[in-house]
Design a protein around this motif. Sequence first.
Motif: not given
Lengths: 267, 267
Positions: B104-107, B142-148, B150-159, B174-176
């Motif tokens: 996994x490669x969170x930033x 849309x050429x975004x840089x990433x997704x930040x 915040x707080x209690x989000x679902x895990x971005x690395x889920x299947x 991907x930042x948490x």
Amino acid sequence: MRREITGFSNPLLKEIRGLREKKFRKRAGLFLAEGLRIMTEAREAGFLPEMLFRVKDRPVHDLEVTLEAEVLANNGDVIETSADIMAKLSGKDNAQAVVGVYRDHGTALVDIDRSTAPIWLVAQSMRDPGNLGTMLRTGDAVGAGGLILIDDCTDPFSVESVRASMGAIFTQKVVQCRWEEFTAWLRAGEGQLVGTSLQTDTDYQAARYSAPCFILTGNEAQGLPDDYEAECDLRVKMPMRGKADSLNAAVATAVMAYEVLNQFRHA
Amino acid sequence: MRREITGFSNPLLKEIRGLREKKFRKRAGLFLAEGLRIMTEAREAGFLPEMLFRVKDRPVHDLEVTLEAEVLANNGDVIETSADIMAKLSGKDNAQAVVGVYRDHGTALVDIDRSTAPIWLVAQSMRDPGNLGTMLRTGDAVGAGGLILIDDCTDPFSVESVRASMGAIFTQKVVQCRWEEFTAWLRAGEGQLVGTSLQTDTDYQAARYSAPCFILTGNEAQGLPDDYEAECDLRVKMPMRGKADSLNAAVATAVMAYEVLNQFRHA
């Protein structure tokens, strides 16, 4: 009539649980909508459930009181159960406290009056119930008249689709038909058919849309068949600035639909 | 190394199957991406799996040959299995023929260079993995840089999230982090924070966006907390022409993000 179900073996429970499967929905002509929010949207759109299942002995919202009174006045059933029975009915632990059983209400193409809305959504072989429900919800938001389902789409009356529609299954017309039927009907009147395509240089903001505008979205994996694309009056593309060359089908539909709405409202 | 697993009781299978649960992903620092399409996106973005599971004795796509060669050259494992074992690994009958196990490669927020992209997406307590993955996919488009997050989000690395991202989990940062960390970081540099709101009369097309633009989307059911909304530099609303007053969260993000992209590209 108001009554109570106390036993897990009551045959009605098996019947209602069966409505999670398409073949039983088709056979009964009924479908499920879960939760007070969606059921209130339904009521406001003129749809009452034939049966309303509710968990007894808990705090009740005013909207539920109103809803139950109308169901009873309409000769429907209000059926009290325990939380355990409701969980069994829903197939999940955190079940909603109210579940409605509704008569399904698909519309025939011939009964659609295209002049009643400036935008209509059209989906071809949409397979994901979440996408389909989300398209209904978006249709409601942009003031579309309904969603026309072409070819082999997932069932719009599935629990997942109804949930994702957030009630728009009751406010949008829903038609299911074959491509040939649709094009014959479309060409017998006014209407602009718009498809998104990778095989065009026309930017979706450079095109000029006219009402009634039919926005056609293809299958999630395959996109539109070539001959369906060829039938479109306009083929347009959205800018893609990333590594991939596509958007989620429900997202692409929404981005297109808002561009069409924006042109109409600024015209 | 290339090797084969023939027995259902191989302990590695249990370990890999465990990666469908968040706690095992966190413990191992690994996650799953299924299917050649997403794994090819990963390779093109510079990510190779530590292990690649593949069903043996079937036709193989050129892209898979390339991918396997690179995995082996990178000291990864290519593990041959039967279709039955792959189905057990995936927990479904129609499993993909290839599955990758990735580090996994969170930033960290501090490692984000906001000047590298004109648009950044920010999600607060996003609970649905399909929505979160779809936001990543839209971000890529849309050429975004990433997704930040915040707080209690679902895990971005889920299947489910990885699947819905269609590979964008590998191309978007991907930042948490917590809200306080985010706002402190945001206000230490340039950046416009934009939230959609029902408590404003500013049409989303009347506002003027500036890069780097941070598009903030709240929880699916609750929307943004009032104090988060108050922190926004711009509060805007999209036209709503229907009975309901909201869009699916991933759809709302996409409609906003395309408006921002459209203003930037026409500027």
